[in-house]
Design an enzyme around this catalytic site. Structure first.
Site, PDB file in Angstrom:
ATOM      1  N   GLN A  23      -4.640  -5.214   6.658  1.00 14.11           N
ATOM      2  CA  GLN A  23      -5.565  -6.092   5.942  1.00 14.11           C
ATOM      3  C   GLN A  23      -5.651  -7.486   6.544  1.00 14.11           C
ATOM      4  O   GLN A  23      -6.590  -8.226   6.257  1.00 14.11           O
ATOM      5  CB  GLN A  23      -5.148  -6.203   4.459  1.00 14.11           C
ATOM      6  CG  GLN A  23      -5.275  -4.906   3.696  1.00 14.11           C
ATOM      7  CD  GLN A  23      -6.701  -4.408   3.625  1.00 14.11           C
ATOM      8  OE1 GLN A  23      -7.638  -5.205   3.517  1.00 14.11           O
ATOM      9  NE2 GLN A  23      -6.882  -3.102   3.666  1.00 14.11           N
ATOM     10  N   ASP A  46       2.926  -4.529   8.072  1.00 19.45           N
ATOM     11  CA  ASP A  46       1.665  -3.799   7.944  1.00 19.45           C
ATOM     12  C   ASP A  46       0.535  -4.823   8.016  1.00 19.45           C
ATOM     13  O   ASP A  46       0.296  -5.576   7.081  1.00 19.45           O
ATOM     14  CB  ASP A  46       1.658  -3.056   6.605  1.00 19.45           C
ATOM     15  CG  ASP A  46       0.319  -2.401   6.282  1.00 19.45           C
ATOM     16  OD1 ASP A  46      -0.633  -2.547   7.079  1.00 19.45           O
ATOM     17  OD2 ASP A  46       0.226  -1.753   5.226  1.00 19.45           O
ATOM     18  N   LYS A  58     -10.641  -1.487  10.352  1.00 17.61           N
ATOM     19  CA  LYS A  58     -10.668  -2.710   9.547  1.00 17.61           C
ATOM     20  C   LYS A  58     -11.217  -3.887  10.347  1.00 17.61           C
ATOM     21  O   LYS A  58     -11.469  -4.953   9.801  1.00 17.61           O
ATOM     22  CB  LYS A  58      -9.267  -3.072   9.076  1.00 17.61           C
ATOM     23  CG  LYS A  58      -8.479  -1.959   8.426  1.00 17.61           C
ATOM     24  CD  LYS A  58      -8.892  -1.684   7.008  1.00 17.61           C
ATOM     25  CE  LYS A  58      -7.898  -0.717   6.368  1.00 17.61           C
ATOM     26  NZ  LYS A  58      -8.242  -0.378   4.982  1.00 17.61           N
ATOM     27  N   HIS A  70       0.861  -1.178   0.000  1.00 19.70           N
ATOM     28  CA  HIS A  70       0.000   0.000   0.000  1.00 19.70           C
ATOM     29  C   HIS A  70       0.898   1.229   0.000  1.00 19.70           C
ATOM     30  O   HIS A  70       2.025   1.197   0.495  1.00 19.70           O
ATOM     31  CB  HIS A  70      -0.866  -0.043   1.265  1.00 19.70           C
ATOM     32  CG  HIS A  70      -1.943   0.985   1.348  1.00 19.70           C
ATOM     33  ND1 HIS A  70      -1.687   2.295   1.708  1.00 19.70           N
ATOM     34  CD2 HIS A  70      -3.284   0.904   1.147  1.00 19.70           C
ATOM     35  CE1 HIS A  70      -2.824   2.975   1.724  1.00 19.70           C
ATOM     36  NE2 HIS A  70      -3.808   2.161   1.388  1.00 19.70           N
ATOM     37  N   CYS A 122      -4.715   2.470  -3.701  1.00 17.80           N
ATOM     38  CA  CYS A 122      -3.495   2.953  -3.043  1.00 17.80           C
ATOM     39  C   CYS A 122      -2.366   1.934  -3.173  1.00 17.80           C
ATOM     40  O   CYS A 122      -1.557   1.755  -2.259  1.00 17.80           O
ATOM     41  CB  CYS A 122      -3.744   3.291  -1.574  1.00 17.80           C
ATOM     42  SG  CYS A 122      -4.873   4.664  -1.332  1.00 17.80           S
TER      43      CYS A 122
END
Length: 404
Positions: free
Chosen positions: A201, A198, A224, A121, A362
């Protein structure tokens, strides 16, 4: 028992009508929806506890402080951090990444190397480019293949004693690829590099164990995970958090201030300048409670069932291509229709009550790799149904007919 119809009753927004149609919400990779149980916590906070924290001796302040710190403990337990002060409350994943990138400005030298992956991202690319500009460090990229998987042999080749940092997402927001982060971390540590994952997600679908992963930094966002926007967390190993300088200056993050000198507070407050999103942090803890009550194993199994079903049904549409066919994948499908711009398809789907995301998500380097302007992304959560997928397939066929 996992009962999706019972679960759906927890989400008031799913009863909405959009353009005269029942809402089908397939933009969960952008933000999940919020259950009534979390909404109630938000209302309860502002109704009964609203006060600033850590500073007041009065009852409301003490009660709000207790609720906020209880949420930090819930986050610590959920991610299996060794200590609660290894959990830094942030405004979200991007804040956490920038905090670490800022801190490493003081730790890198010209010629040092840092690695990101081709699946990132923008929030896990741009801060590191800025870090390289500040320090003279060199940015290297782990390439990907046509299936949307990282080329791990290439990763091994670019690792060296010059590598100081490695940054990879746990799951790709654009393609749904689940990256082999355990191996990535082990290989980075073998050359003495630190690793930031990261997890924005991944956290809606799996329950990461930061100690088992032996990861140095892990970032996530509440929105999220059925929580509110504007709040998230950075996990950092204590030894790394002690090395990094503060990201921002202000109240809360100090031990003592004079005009001659300032000393900083202990962890985690060293990185939490100013009044935080108190209600958001408390609601983040409530959202974690909600998802754990359902069970992440059940969530993952059901979402995989939705992914398989949607993949099979969408591929029956002539001229439809799916991008991202990794063997290890979560419930995200990025697709296009031959000769039709994804934005046009997304607009028509919205007219039929179906919310998807269109564009580069993104993650523009991924789209550049495939030489496309973007994709139509349908991302599924545990409160979605196969009937909703049928509606998506039918609406996609209609859009194709109208735009051909």
């Amino acid at each position: 028992m996992f009962n999706v119809e019972t679960i759906r009753k927890d989400f008031p927004i799913l009863k909405r009508q959009v353009n005269g149609k029942s809402l089908v919400y397939f933009d969960n990779a952008a933000t999940s929806q919020t259950p009534q149980q979390v909404i109630d916590v938000i209302v309860d906070y502002y109704t009964n506890y609203n006060a600033n924290i850590h500073r007041g001796v009065h009852t409301l302040s003490q009660e709000a402080t207790d609720l906020y710190e209880q949420a930090r403990l819930k986050i610590q337990k959920h991610f299996n951090a060794k200590a609660s002060h290894e959990i830094i409350m942030t405004s979200g994943t991007t804040h956490g990444i920038n905090l670490v990138a800022s801190g490493f400005t003081a730790l890198l030298n010209e010629g040092d190397e840092i690695i990101v992956s081709a699946l990132e991202h923008h929030s896990n690319i741009v801060p590191w480019q800025m870090l390289c500009e500040r320090t003279g460090a060199i940015l290297k990229i782990i390439p990907m293949n046509d299936e949307g998987e990282l080329l791990m042999s290439s990763y091994t080749d670019i690792l060296s004693e010059k590598t100081k940092l490695v940054f990879v997402n746990h799951i790709s927001n654009a393609l749904g690829t689940i990256n082999p982060i355990k191996v990535i971390i082990e290989k980075a540590h073998a050359v003495g590099a630190a690793v930031l994952i990261d997890g924005a997600q991944a956290c809606p679908h799996v329950r990461p164990d930061v100690q088992a992963l032996d990861v140095d930094f892990y970032v996530a966002s509440a929105h999220k995970m059925c929580g509110p926007t504007g709040v998230g967390m950075l996990y950092g190993k204590e030894e790394w958090l002690k090395k990094l300088p503060p990201y921002q200056g202000g109240g809360e993050m100090i031990a003592e201030v004079t005009f001659q000198n300032t000393t900083y507070a202990d962890l985690p407050h060293k990185f939490e300048a100013g009044t935080p999103n108190i209600c958001g942090g408390i609601a983040f803890g409530a959202a974690i409670d909600y998802m754990n009550a359902i069970g992440f194993d059940k969530i993952a199994a059901y979402e995989h069932e939705l992914l398989d079903y949607a993949t099979t049904e969408l591929l029956k549409i002539e001229g439809l291509k799916i991008y991202g066919t990794a063997k290890e994948k979560t419930s995200v499908i990025s697709f296009n229709l031959d000769g039709i711009h994804p934005y046009d398809v997304g607009t028509l789907l919205d007219k039929m009550g179906i919310a998807v995301r269109t564009g580069h998500h993104c993650a523009q380097p991924i789209m550049d790799y495939f030489k496309i302007p973007g994709t139509i992304r349908a991302s599924f959560a545990f409160y979605n149904t196969k009937e909703e997928i049928d509606a998506l397939v039918s609406a996609t066929k209609k859009a194709q007919l109208m735009l051909s």
